[in-house]
Scaffold this motif. Structure first.
Motif, PDB file in Angstrom:
ATOM      1  N   ASP A 177       0.864  -1.183   0.000  1.00 28.46           N
ATOM      2  CA  ASP A 177       0.000   0.000   0.000  1.00 28.46           C
ATOM      3  C   ASP A 177       0.899   1.231   0.000  1.00 28.46           C
ATOM      4  O   ASP A 177       1.613   1.486   0.973  1.00 28.46           O
ATOM      5  CB  ASP A 177      -0.891  -0.028   1.254  1.00 28.46           C
ATOM      6  N   ILE A 178       0.881   1.998  -1.086  1.00 27.58           N
ATOM      7  CA  ILE A 178       1.786   3.138  -1.222  1.00 27.58           C
ATOM      8  C   ILE A 178       1.117   4.454  -0.829  1.00 27.58           C
ATOM      9  O   ILE A 178       1.692   5.511  -0.990  1.00 27.58           O
ATOM     10  CB  ILE A 178       2.340   3.248  -2.650  1.00 27.58           C
ATOM     11  N   THR A 179      -0.099   4.388  -0.310  1.00 33.86           N
ATOM     12  CA  THR A 179      -0.803   5.614   0.042  1.00 33.86           C
ATOM     13  C   THR A 179      -0.352   6.149   1.392  1.00 33.86           C
ATOM     14  O   THR A 179       0.053   5.403   2.273  1.00 33.86           O
ATOM     15  CB  THR A 179      -2.320   5.368   0.089  1.00 33.86           C
ATOM     16  N   HIS A 180      -0.427   7.470   1.541  1.00 40.94           N
ATOM     17  CA  HIS A 180      -0.158   8.113   2.817  1.00 40.94           C
ATOM     18  C   HIS A 180      -1.424   8.150   3.649  1.00 40.94           C
ATOM     19  O   HIS A 180      -2.511   8.416   3.129  1.00 40.94           O
ATOM     20  CB  HIS A 180       0.342   9.550   2.605  1.00 40.94           C
ATOM     21  N   ARG A 181      -1.289   7.927   4.952  1.00 42.43           N
ATOM     22  CA  ARG A 181      -2.426   8.017   5.856  1.00 42.43           C
ATOM     23  C   ARG A 181      -2.809   9.482   6.038  1.00 42.43           C
ATOM     24  O   ARG A 181      -1.954  10.348   6.165  1.00 42.43           O
ATOM     25  CB  ARG A 181      -2.070   7.398   7.209  1.00 42.43           C
ATOM     26  N   TYR A 182      -4.114   9.741   6.047  1.00 47.76           N
ATOM     27  CA  TYR A 182      -4.578  11.115   6.236  1.00 47.76           C
ATOM     28  C   TYR A 182      -4.404  11.550   7.684  1.00 47.76           C
ATOM     29  O   TYR A 182      -4.819  10.858   8.609  1.00 47.76           O
ATOM     30  CB  TYR A 182      -6.043  11.255   5.829  1.00 47.76           C
ATOM     31  N   THR A 183      -3.778  12.707   7.854  1.00 46.04           N
ATOM     32  CA  THR A 183      -3.626  13.343   9.154  1.00 46.04           C
ATOM     33  C   THR A 183      -3.913  14.834   8.961  1.00 46.04           C
ATOM     34  O   THR A 183      -3.882  15.333   7.827  1.00 46.04           O
ATOM     35  CB  THR A 183      -2.207  13.175   9.724  1.00 46.04           C
ATOM     36  N   PRO A 184      -4.171  15.590  10.029  1.00 46.09           N
ATOM     37  CA  PRO A 184      -4.417  17.031   9.876  1.00 46.09           C
ATOM     38  C   PRO A 184      -3.249  17.783   9.237  1.00 46.09           C
ATOM     39  O   PRO A 184      -3.444  18.874   8.686  1.00 46.09           O
ATOM     40  CB  PRO A 184      -4.658  17.496  11.320  1.00 46.09           C
ATOM     41  N   ASP A 185      -2.047  17.211   9.297  1.00 49.48           N
ATOM     42  CA  ASP A 185      -0.863  17.909   8.784  1.00 49.48           C
ATOM     43  C   ASP A 185      -0.554  17.610   7.325  1.00 49.48           C
ATOM     44  O   ASP A 185       0.342  18.231   6.744  1.00 49.48           O
ATOM     45  CB  ASP A 185       0.366  17.543   9.624  1.00 49.48           C
ATOM     46  N   ILE A 186      -1.258  16.675   6.708  1.00 51.37           N
ATOM     47  CA  ILE A 186      -0.913  16.304   5.333  1.00 51.37           C
ATOM     48  C   ILE A 186      -1.259  17.462   4.394  1.00 51.37           C
ATOM     49  O   ILE A 186      -2.285  18.129   4.566  1.00 51.37           O
ATOM     50  CB  ILE A 186      -1.644  15.002   4.928  1.00 51.37           C
ATOM     51  N   PRO A 187      -0.392  17.759   3.413  1.00 49.06           N
ATOM     52  CA  PRO A 187      -0.665  18.907   2.532  1.00 49.06           C
ATOM     53  C   PRO A 187      -1.699  18.584   1.466  1.00 49.06           C
ATOM     54  O   PRO A 187      -1.938  17.427   1.137  1.00 49.06           O
ATOM     55  CB  PRO A 187       0.701  19.172   1.896  1.00 49.06           C
ATOM     56  N   PHE A 188      -2.312  19.610   0.939  1.00 47.55           N
ATOM     57  CA  PHE A 188      -3.135  19.496  -0.259  1.00 47.55           C
ATOM     58  C   PHE A 188      -2.773  20.658  -1.176  1.00 47.55           C
ATOM     59  O   PHE A 188      -2.047  21.567  -0.774  1.00 47.55           O
ATOM     60  CB  PHE A 188      -4.636  19.488   0.077  1.00 47.55           C
ATOM     61  N   TYR A 189      -3.268  20.627  -2.395  1.00 46.42           N
ATOM     62  CA  TYR A 189      -2.886  21.633  -3.390  1.00 46.42           C
ATOM     63  C   TYR A 189      -3.186  23.038  -2.869  1.00 46.42           C
ATOM     64  O   TYR A 189      -4.328  23.371  -2.557  1.00 46.42           O
ATOM     65  CB  TYR A 189      -3.622  21.387  -4.703  1.00 46.42           C
ATOM     66  N   GLY A 190      -2.143  23.865  -2.771  1.00 46.23           N
ATOM     67  CA  GLY A 190      -2.301  25.243  -2.354  1.00 46.23           C
ATOM     68  C   GLY A 190      -2.340  25.463  -0.854  1.00 46.23           C
ATOM     69  O   GLY A 190      -2.514  26.594  -0.402  1.00 46.23           O
ATOM     70  N   LYS A 209      -1.404  25.919   3.161  1.00 46.50           N
ATOM     71  CA  LYS A 209      -0.384  26.541   3.998  1.00 46.50           C
ATOM     72  C   LYS A 209      -0.151  25.735   5.267  1.00 46.50           C
ATOM     73  O   LYS A 209       0.967  25.668   5.779  1.00 46.50           O
ATOM     74  CB  LYS A 209      -0.799  27.961   4.384  1.00 46.50           C
ATOM     75  N   ASN A 210      -1.217  25.139   5.800  1.00 45.01           N
ATOM     76  CA  ASN A 210      -1.134  24.471   7.102  1.00 45.01           C
ATOM     77  C   ASN A 210      -1.735  23.075   7.091  1.00 45.01           C
ATOM     78  O   ASN A 210      -2.294  22.622   8.097  1.00 45.01           O
ATOM     79  CB  ASN A 210      -1.850  25.321   8.161  1.00 45.01           C
ATOM     80  N   GLY A 211      -1.644  22.376   5.969  1.00 47.76           N
ATOM     81  CA  GLY A 211      -2.224  21.045   5.899  1.00 47.76           C
ATOM     82  C   GLY A 211      -3.740  21.103   5.807  1.00 47.76           C
ATOM     83  O   GLY A 211      -4.335  22.177   5.701  1.00 47.76           O
ATOM     84  N   ILE A 212      -4.385  19.939   5.863  1.00 47.10           N
ATOM     85  CA  ILE A 212      -5.844  19.909   5.699  1.00 47.10           C
ATOM     86  C   ILE A 212      -6.583  20.263   6.977  1.00 47.10           C
ATOM     87  O   ILE A 212      -7.764  20.585   6.951  1.00 47.10           O
ATOM     88  CB  ILE A 212      -6.330  18.535   5.191  1.00 47.10           C
ATOM     89  N   GLY A 213      -5.885  20.210   8.128  1.00 41.90           N
ATOM     90  CA  GLY A 213      -6.546  20.543   9.379  1.00 41.90           C
ATOM     91  C   GLY A 213      -7.569  19.504   9.776  1.00 41.90           C
ATOM     92  O   GLY A 213      -7.482  18.328   9.416  1.00 41.90           O
ATOM     93  N   HIS A 214      -8.582  19.949  10.527  1.00 42.40           N
ATOM     94  CA  HIS A 214      -9.608  19.028  11.028  1.00 42.40           C
ATOM     95  C   HIS A 214     -10.486  18.567   9.868  1.00 42.40           C
ATOM     96  O   HIS A 214     -11.130  19.385   9.216  1.00 42.40           O
ATOM     97  CB  HIS A 214     -10.462  19.738  12.089  1.00 42.40           C
ATOM     98  N   PHE A 215     -10.485  17.275   9.580  1.00 43.54           N
ATOM     99  CA  PHE A 215     -11.220  16.776   8.424  1.00 43.54           C
ATOM    100  C   PHE A 215     -12.182  15.650   8.760  1.00 43.54           C
ATOM    101  O   PHE A 215     -12.983  15.242   7.922  1.00 43.54           O
ATOM    102  CB  PHE A 215     -10.243  16.286   7.346  1.00 43.54           C
ATOM    103  N   LEU A 216     -12.135  15.126   9.987  1.00 50.70           N
ATOM    104  CA  LEU A 216     -12.941  13.960  10.356  1.00 50.70           C
ATOM    105  C   LEU A 216     -13.593  14.207  11.707  1.00 50.70           C
ATOM    106  O   LEU A 216     -12.922  14.620  12.657  1.00 50.70           O
ATOM    107  CB  LEU A 216     -12.040  12.716  10.418  1.00 50.70           C
ATOM    108  N   TRP A 217     -14.885  14.012  11.784  1.00 47.88           N
ATOM    109  CA  TRP A 217     -15.584  14.199  13.052  1.00 47.88           C
ATOM    110  C   TRP A 217     -16.760  13.244  13.126  1.00 47.88           C
ATOM    111  O   TRP A 217     -17.206  12.681  12.119  1.00 47.88           O
ATOM    112  CB  TRP A 217     -16.049  15.648  13.206  1.00 47.88           C
TER     113      TRP A 217
END
Length: 203
Positions: free
Chosen positions: A45-58, A60-68
């Motif tokens: 499995d070559i995928t990265h685990r999603y965390t608040p710090d993972i970057p996305f296009y554009g 500045k501070n990662g994706i932040g809070h994405f799961l609740w």
């Protein structure tokens, strides 16, 4: 160039990290066991685990809070029901055909139109020059064997650990237009990966 054959399955699900839970023996809280290798090395499995710090296009501070939790058993609900919200260009991902062709978007060419036989299977890992984008000239120099359908390019992006930075770095190594055209015109490659973005070639 150093060609490293590798039997690899490319997992492209948006929540790709698999969790296996240890037993509750002795009343202890179970702990997730996250694996990257399955079937005694048959699947990676070559995928990265999603965390608040993972970057996305554009970003500045990662994706932040994405799961609740929409519903939680801690508040008398029968189950834990979660919601998540992610930009399309987050972590290890593949773009839908409609991403770059507006008429495809209007016609409904979504990610479910992609061929899973192309996305999964043996792949060749190839080191590329650290001082260049992947141009036609670079592709010629790699001498990738005919019949190769999937290639993972190890680039400067890996050395720089771009997927471990919160801020999106637009200076990443990528395919140039002539490099992509050379792949379509001169090889049997249908899928390539670099910077954790998977490209499918329709040519």
């Amino acid at each position: 160039m150093n060609h490293q054959p590798l039997l690899l399955t490319l997992s492209c699900f948006f929540l790709a990290s698999s969790s296996v839970y240890s037993s509750r023996g002795g009343g202890n809280t179970p702990k997730p066991v996250r694996r990257e290798v399955y079937g005694n090395g048959r699947i990676f499995d070559i995928t990265h685990r999603y965390t608040p710090d993972i970057p996305f296009y554009g970003s500045k501070n990662g994706i932040g809070h994405f799961l609740w939790l929409q519903l939680t058993m801690k508040n008398a609900s029968l189950t834990n029901n979660s919601e998540f919200d992610l930009p399309a260009h987050t972590g290890t991902h593949v773009d839908a055909p409609g991403h770059v062709f507006d008429d495809y978007f209007d016609a409904g060419f979504d990610v479910d139109q992609l061929d899973l036989d192309v996305l999964n299977g043996p792949a060749l890992v190839v080191d590329v020059p650290r001082d260049s984008n992947i141009t036609a000239e670079v592709m010629k120099s790699l001498n990738i064997p005919k019949g190769t359908r999937r290639v993972l390019f190890k680039t400067l992006n890996t050395d720089r650990r771009l997927m471990h930075q919160k801020e999106f770095d637009s200076s990443f190594v990528g395919f140039t237009e002539d490099g992509a055209k050379w792949v379509v015109d001169n090889t049997d490659i249908k899928l390539v990966e670099h910077t954790n973005l998977l490209y499918l070639f329709w040519g």
